[in-house]
Design a protein around this motif. Structure first.
Motif, PDB file in Angstrom:
ATOM      1  N   ARG A 206       0.837  -0.805  -0.646  1.00  0.00           N
ATOM      2  CA  ARG A 206       0.044   0.375   0.069  1.00  0.00           C
ATOM      3  C   ARG A 206       0.925   1.342  -0.044  1.00  0.00           C
ATOM      4  NH1 ARG A 206      -0.949   1.517   5.247  1.00  0.00           N
ATOM      5  NH2 ARG A 206       0.152   0.831   7.102  1.00  0.00           N
ATOM      6  N   PHE A 207       2.064   1.023   0.247  1.00  0.00           N
ATOM      7  CA  PHE A 207       3.377   2.241   0.304  1.00  0.00           C
ATOM      8  C   PHE A 207       3.431   2.740  -0.901  1.00  0.00           C
ATOM      9  CE2 PHE A 207       3.800   0.060   5.196  1.00  0.00           C
ATOM     10  CZ  PHE A 207       2.871   1.346   5.523  1.00  0.00           C
ATOM     11  N   TYR A 208       3.286   2.105  -2.188  1.00  0.00           N
ATOM     12  CA  TYR A 208       3.242   1.915  -3.855  1.00  0.00           C
ATOM     13  C   TYR A 208       3.097   2.766  -4.589  1.00  0.00           C
ATOM     14  CZ  TYR A 208       7.647  -1.222  -2.568  1.00  0.00           C
ATOM     15  OH  TYR A 208       9.244  -1.858  -1.624  1.00  0.00           O
ATOM     16  N   ARG A 209       3.438   3.542  -4.651  1.00  0.00           N
ATOM     17  CA  ARG A 209       2.809   4.269  -6.219  1.00  0.00           C
ATOM     18  C   ARG A 209       2.632   3.940  -7.883  1.00  0.00           C
ATOM     19  NH1 ARG A 209       4.723  10.520  -5.347  1.00  0.00           N
ATOM     20  NH2 ARG A 209       6.729   8.887  -5.585  1.00  0.00           N
ATOM     21  N   PRO A 210       2.533   4.447  -8.617  1.00  0.00           N
ATOM     22  CA  PRO A 210       2.958   3.899  -9.736  1.00  0.00           C
ATOM     23  C   PRO A 210       3.938   3.987  -9.713  1.00  0.00           C
ATOM     24  CG  PRO A 210       0.683   4.381  -9.923  1.00  0.00           C
ATOM     25  CD  PRO A 210       1.342   4.924  -8.222  1.00  0.00           C
ATOM     26  N   ALA A 211       4.300   5.641  -9.623  1.00  0.00           N
ATOM     27  CA  ALA A 211       5.772   6.304  -9.601  1.00  0.00           C
ATOM     28  C   ALA A 211       7.196   5.298  -8.928  1.00  0.00           C
ATOM     29  CB  ALA A 211       6.070   7.309  -9.646  1.00  0.00           C
ATOM     30  N   ASP A 212       6.459   4.593  -8.726  1.00  0.00           N
ATOM     31  CA  ASP A 212       7.790   3.830  -7.333  1.00  0.00           C
ATOM     32  C   ASP A 212       8.083   2.686  -8.043  1.00  0.00           C
ATOM     33  OD1 ASP A 212       7.675   5.967  -5.551  1.00  0.00           O
ATOM     34  OD2 ASP A 212       6.412   4.911  -4.419  1.00  0.00           O
ATOM     35  N   LEU A 213       7.167   1.526  -9.031  1.00  0.00           N
ATOM     36  CA  LEU A 213       6.920   0.594  -9.895  1.00  0.00           C
ATOM     37  C   LEU A 213       8.891   0.500 -10.739  1.00  0.00           C
ATOM     38  CD1 LEU A 213       3.115  -0.019  -9.970  1.00  0.00           C
ATOM     39  CD2 LEU A 213       4.657  -0.511  -8.437  1.00  0.00           C
ATOM     40  N   GLY A 214       8.760  -1.031 -10.855  1.00  0.00           N
ATOM     41  CA  GLY A 214       9.672  -1.126 -11.328  1.00  0.00           C
ATOM     42  C   GLY A 214      11.341  -1.363 -11.207  1.00  0.00           C
ATOM     43  N   PRO A 215      12.370  -2.392 -11.714  1.00  0.00           N
ATOM     44  CA  PRO A 215      13.695  -2.595 -10.991  1.00  0.00           C
ATOM     45  C   PRO A 215      14.478  -1.208 -11.509  1.00  0.00           C
ATOM     46  CG  PRO A 215      12.981  -3.303 -13.702  1.00  0.00           C
ATOM     47  CD  PRO A 215      11.844  -3.386 -12.694  1.00  0.00           C
ATOM     48  N   ALA A 216      14.597   0.009 -12.788  1.00  0.00           N
ATOM     49  CA  ALA A 216      15.005   1.364 -12.230  1.00  0.00           C
ATOM     50  C   ALA A 216      14.728   1.937 -11.169  1.00  0.00           C
ATOM     51  CB  ALA A 216      14.397   1.785 -12.994  1.00  0.00           C
ATOM     52  N   ARG A 217      13.028   2.048 -10.721  1.00  0.00           N
ATOM     53  CA  ARG A 217      13.383   3.407  -9.267  1.00  0.00           C
ATOM     54  C   ARG A 217      13.631   2.467  -8.327  1.00  0.00           C
ATOM     55  NH1 ARG A 217       9.473   7.487 -11.336  1.00  0.00           N
ATOM     56  NH2 ARG A 217      10.054   7.823 -12.982  1.00  0.00           N
ATOM     57  N   ARG A 218      13.458   0.852  -7.899  1.00  0.00           N
ATOM     58  CA  ARG A 218      14.127   0.689  -6.764  1.00  0.00           C
ATOM     59  C   ARG A 218      15.532   0.549  -6.491  1.00  0.00           C
ATOM     60  NH1 ARG A 218      13.344  -6.007  -5.471  1.00  0.00           N
ATOM     61  NH2 ARG A 218      14.866  -6.182  -3.381  1.00  0.00           N
ATOM     62  N   TYR A 219      16.231   0.499  -8.617  1.00  0.00           N
ATOM     63  CA  TYR A 219      17.840   0.907  -7.872  1.00  0.00           C
ATOM     64  C   TYR A 219      17.688   2.465  -7.351  1.00  0.00           C
ATOM     65  CZ  TYR A 219      22.536   0.400  -8.812  1.00  0.00           C
ATOM     66  OH  TYR A 219      23.834   1.110  -9.016  1.00  0.00           O
ATOM     67  N   ALA A 220      17.423   3.234  -8.140  1.00  0.00           N
ATOM     68  CA  ALA A 220      17.590   4.625  -7.964  1.00  0.00           C
ATOM     69  C   ALA A 220      16.945   4.560  -6.250  1.00  0.00           C
ATOM     70  CB  ALA A 220      16.360   5.634  -8.812  1.00  0.00           C
ATOM     71  N   ARG A 221      15.814   4.089  -5.522  1.00  0.00           N
ATOM     72  CA  ARG A 221      15.532   4.278  -4.529  1.00  0.00           C
ATOM     73  C   ARG A 221      17.249   3.506  -3.584  1.00  0.00           C
ATOM     74  NH1 ARG A 221      10.454   2.704  -5.717  1.00  0.00           N
ATOM     75  NH2 ARG A 221      10.860   0.377  -4.610  1.00  0.00           N
ATOM     76  N   ASP A 222      17.410   2.506  -4.317  1.00  0.00           N
ATOM     77  CA  ASP A 222      18.568   2.078  -3.236  1.00  0.00           C
ATOM     78  C   ASP A 222      20.247   3.193  -3.335  1.00  0.00           C
ATOM     79  OD1 ASP A 222      17.651   0.016  -2.882  1.00  0.00           O
ATOM     80  OD2 ASP A 222      17.694  -1.267  -4.135  1.00  0.00           O
ATOM     81  N   LEU A 223      20.431   3.148  -4.926  1.00  0.00           N
ATOM     82  CA  LEU A 223      20.973   4.764  -4.607  1.00  0.00           C
ATOM     83  C   LEU A 223      21.285   5.426  -3.290  1.00  0.00           C
ATOM     84  CD1 LEU A 223      21.098   4.924  -8.127  1.00  0.00           C
ATOM     85  CD2 LEU A 223      23.129   3.646  -6.593  1.00  0.00           C
ATOM     86  N   VAL A 224      19.484   6.332  -3.157  1.00  0.00           N
ATOM     87  CA  VAL A 224      19.725   7.449  -2.714  1.00  0.00           C
ATOM     88  C   VAL A 224      19.930   6.534  -0.964  1.00  0.00           C
ATOM     89  CG1 VAL A 224      18.015   9.216  -1.780  1.00  0.00           C
ATOM     90  CG2 VAL A 224      18.548   8.654  -4.414  1.00  0.00           C
ATOM     91  N   ASP A 225      19.369   5.692  -0.534  1.00  0.00           N
ATOM     92  CA  ASP A 225      19.113   5.346   0.936  1.00  0.00           C
ATOM     93  C   ASP A 225      20.730   4.352   1.194  1.00  0.00           C
ATOM     94  OD1 ASP A 225      16.497   5.775   0.495  1.00  0.00           O
ATOM     95  OD2 ASP A 225      15.849   3.934  -0.014  1.00  0.00           O
ATOM     96  N   SER A 226      21.411   4.104   0.316  1.00  0.00           N
ATOM     97  CA  SER A 226      23.193   3.820   0.852  1.00  0.00           C
ATOM     98  C   SER A 226      24.007   4.592   1.233  1.00  0.00           C
ATOM     99  CB  SER A 226      23.407   3.061  -0.338  1.00  0.00           C
ATOM    100  OG  SER A 226      23.721   3.446  -1.745  1.00  0.00           O
ATOM    101  N   ARG A 227      23.320   5.925   1.193  1.00  0.00           N
ATOM    102  CA  ARG A 227      24.582   6.880   1.368  1.00  0.00           C
ATOM    103  C   ARG A 227      23.714   7.979   2.127  1.00  0.00           C
ATOM    104  NH1 ARG A 227      24.283  10.907  -2.230  1.00  0.00           N
ATOM    105  NH2 ARG A 227      26.466  11.940  -1.168  1.00  0.00           N
ATOM    106  N   ARG A 228      24.555   8.997   3.777  1.00  0.00           N
ATOM    107  CA  ARG A 228      23.654  10.043   4.155  1.00  0.00           C
ATOM    108  C   ARG A 228      24.389  11.475   3.395  1.00  0.00           C
ATOM    109  NH1 ARG A 228      20.782   9.009   7.871  1.00  0.00           N
ATOM    110  NH2 ARG A 228      21.139   7.142   9.506  1.00  0.00           N
ATOM    111  N   SER A 229      23.282  12.131   3.389  1.00  0.00           N
ATOM    112  CA  SER A 229      23.530  13.594   2.624  1.00  0.00           C
ATOM    113  C   SER A 229      23.154  14.714   3.859  1.00  0.00           C
ATOM    114  CB  SER A 229      22.184  12.968   1.398  1.00  0.00           C
ATOM    115  OG  SER A 229      21.213  13.443   2.009  1.00  0.00           O
ATOM    116  N   ALA A 230      23.215  15.750   3.014  1.00  0.00           N
ATOM    117  CA  ALA A 230      22.795  17.153   3.807  1.00  0.00           C
ATOM    118  C   ALA A 230      21.492  16.997   3.606  1.00  0.00           C
ATOM    119  CB  ALA A 230      23.311  18.210   3.370  1.00  0.00           C
ATOM    120  N   SER A 231      20.760  17.075   2.082  1.00  0.00           N
ATOM    121  CA  SER A 231      19.430  16.903   1.956  1.00  0.00           C
ATOM    122  C   SER A 231      18.714  17.221   2.776  1.00  0.00           C
ATOM    123  CB  SER A 231      18.743  16.845   0.718  1.00  0.00           C
ATOM    124  OG  SER A 231      20.562  18.005  -0.556  1.00  0.00           O
ATOM    125  N   GLU A 232      19.024  15.982   3.370  1.00  0.00           N
ATOM    126  CA  GLU A 232      17.569  14.973   4.168  1.00  0.00           C
ATOM    127  C   GLU A 232      17.623  16.290   5.455  1.00  0.00           C
ATOM    128  OE1 GLU A 232      18.534  11.611   6.437  1.00  0.00           O
ATOM    129  OE2 GLU A 232      20.845  11.281   5.206  1.00  0.00           O
TER     130      GLU A 232
END
Length: 214
Positions: free
Chosen positions: A94-120
């Motif tokens: 239920r947390f997934y939107r149509p924009a969150d589907l697909g392997p490319a979007r999942r890999y993009a999320r993993d790239l962001v979540d794998s590092r800390r950033s000042a933006s968060e």
């Protein structure tokens, strides 16, 4: 002999006249116009299954249930159109939107979540700057308004550009034929602005862990 025929003919004519206009018109071909003097049936009477009026929710609980049911129907359509949510637990679907589907979007999320950033930390840092502006010291207020705030904005823009280019390049290498590559850089940048614990879908990799294409 002739009397019996005439009596039967009169009976047939009376039964035909006594038949309802709706029944006689139902057997007529499309485009048939009834004779003059015969009342035209109403639309709700001529339709076999008239639409029932939608009942508006009377309580807040009923409105919330109708809202959840509509979201479930929309998610069902997106699952069918995208081929389903493969590898996603049922309690997290239920947390997934149509924009969150697909392997490319999942890999993009993993790239962001794998590092800390000042933006968060943009939201708490902004609140802190606003609170510092209430300090009755003109020199300190000038430093906050003209040094700290612009420095934070430059950092956000620089991190956003770097993350966007990195995600675009790596996802294009691993998923060149994915339909959701368009806008994936902006998708990763907006996820980077959120707290890690508040990100949806939830992060699947730890900080410092190398993301693996699926």
């Amino acid at each position: 002999m002739f009397r019996r025929r005439s009596a039967s003919a009169d009976t047939d004519s009376q039964s035909t006249e006594s038949a309802s206009p709706e029944a006689s018109e139902a057997t007529q071909p499309k485009g048939y116009t009834p004779k003059k003097g015969v009342p035209t049936p109403k639309r709700r009477e001529s339709e076999p299954n008239p639409r029932k009026p939608i009942k508006a929710p009377e309580t807040r609980k009923e409105a919330y249930q109708a809202y959840r049911a509509r979201l479930d129907r929309q998610r069902g359509v997106s699952k069918v159109s995208s081929g389903g949510l493969k590898g996603v637990p049922q309690d997290e679907a239920r947390f997934y939107r149509p924009a969150d589907l697909g392997p490319a979007r999942r890999y993009a999320r993993d790239l962001v979540d794998s590092r800390r950033s000042a933006s968060e930390f943009f939201l708490p840092f902004s609140i802190g700057i606003i609170m510092l502006l209430f300090i009755p010291n003109p020199i300190f207020q000038i430093g906050v308004a003209y040094v700290a705030w612009p420095l934070m904005m430059v950092t956000l823009v620089a991190e956003g550009v770097f993350t966007s280019r990195r995600v675009k390049r790596l996802t294009a290498e691993h998923y060149p034929n994915d339909d959701l590559l368009r806008g994936i850089g902006w998708y990763a940048t907006m996820r980077q602005l959120q707290f890690r614990r508040l990100r949806l879908p939830k992060p699947k990799v730890k900080v410092g862990e190398a993301p693996v294409p699926h």
